[in-house]
Design a protein around this motif. Structure first.
Motif: not given
Length: 368
Positions: A138-160
């Motif tokens: 996990l990183l922290a960017l110096t001076g960042a703000g207002g960045l677009p963020t990823a929408r997280l799903g759940s890997s438990a819902r994955l199927r073959l």
């Protein structure tokens, strides 16, 4: 991922390369002299019962890439000890610059520079914490703000056979992320991987396997489902670096399930160094170590390091740290990893047939 195991483990570890773990067949790993403790734990691929989902609408690669791409970053690092460089990818979790990536992307990094793929703005980054065994950081960017963020799903819902898209900084060249589509072929793969940057090996369990040509530089990037939700962190690819895939053989990519990755993130956010998760700056004793009959042998004491300043020499064996017995090199490494730079540790050592206790003041090192 090394092509020949070295007899001793470093307590810490030219040209620019793109970060990626390459999967090594277990039989080959054994032939190359892979450490017995890892071979005992990983005897072959583990499969879960097939859970094939009902037919779903086909994945639209362009739409998914458009949804996920703005929340990705390109990562460039300079490495110890010779100033080499490497590149990878990251996933923005927080608008203030919290970024999820693979541990092997930032392992040994002296500096970490992150580029927002949408704006081209560059940020220096601090490593907040990592779990080397899970290949998550996990990183922290110096001076960042207002960045677009990823929408997280759940890997438990994955199927073959689910369709997914792997996105990242292919080749480490920067710019718009490269996207490759494929189907999920395993939900619980066990792999032994080899780091192309420092030639170390890593055993990983519970990986999502995808029939897709993942390439170097996409490490730390996103594995996304048809809805544009991130369900994994890309970490490895099958085959050897630079070798073509044999005709008729589909290349595979591997990702850490996002549910597991976020457990590591949550522990780092809580500021708790425990188990295999390290939080904050990395401390070092400044030695190369291996197992000894009574503890951890200091094979090489590096000049000017805490061990050197404490008067330790090559061949000394550490048998206790702050009164806690040390059984082997792994135990010593765990004790040091739990400390912070500037911490004072009391080392009980065996030297020249005698036993003594010395104090060493730890200093900061790149992530291990």
């Amino acid at each position: 991922m090394d092509h020949g195991w070295q007899p001793r483990d470093p307590e810490r570890g030219g040209g620019r390369g793109a970060a990626l773990l390459l999967v090594v067949a277990l039989a080959i790993a054994g032939f190359l002299g892979f450490r017995a403790d890892l071979l005992d734990a990983f005897t072959g691929p583990e499969r879960v019962p097939a859970e094939v989902a009902p037919p779903a609408p086909p994945l639209d690669p362009a739409a998914v890439a458009a949804a996920v791409g703005p929340a990705l970053v390109n990562i460039a690092v300079t490495l110890r000890p010779f100033g080499a460089a490497a590149a990878g990818s990251g996933i923005v979790l927080g608008a203030d610059g919290e970024v999820l990536t693979s541990h092997h992307v930032i392992k040994g990094a002296e500096t970490v520079l992150v580029t927002d793929v949408g704006t081209g703005v560059e940020y220096s980054a601090e490593v907040l914490g990592y779990d080397a065994t899970a290949d998550i950081a996990l990183l922290a960017l110096t001076g960042a703000g207002g960045l677009p963020t990823a929408r997280l799903g759940s890997s438990a819902r994955l199927r073959l056979r689910d369709e997914v898209l792997a996105l990242g900084n292919a080749g480490g060249v920067g710019g718009t992320p490269t996207a490759v589509a494929g189907r999920v072929t395993d939900l619980n793969s066990t792999i032994v991987a080899q780091n192309s940057a420092d030639l170390s090996r890593l055993a990983l369990r519970g990986m999502v396997e995808v029939a897709a040509a993942v390439t170097a530089g996409q490490s730390g990037g996103a594995l996304a489902d048809r809805n544009g939700d991130v369900v994994g962190v890309i970490t490895a690819a099958s085959g050897q670096s630079g070798e073509p895939v044999p005709a008729g053989r589909v290349p595979n990519g591997y990702a850490v399930p996002i549910d597991r990755a976020m457990k590591v993130v949550q522990q780092i956010r809580a500021g708790v160094s425990a188990g295999t998760v390290h939080v904050g700056p990395t401390a070092t004793l400044g030695v190369l170590i291996s197992d000894a009959a009574d503890g951890a042998r200091l094979d090489v004491v590096l000049y000017g390091t805490p061990a050197w300043n404490a008067g330790l020499a090559d061949g000394s064996v550490v048998v206790a740290v702050d009164g806690r017995p040390i059984a082997d090199a792994k135990a010593l490494r765990a004790e040091i990893d739990a400390r912070r730079p500037a911490d004072v540790v009391r080392l009980e050592v065996l030297e020249n047939g005698g036993r003594r206790v010395v104090e060493a003041v730890l200093t900061e090192s790149p992530p291990r």
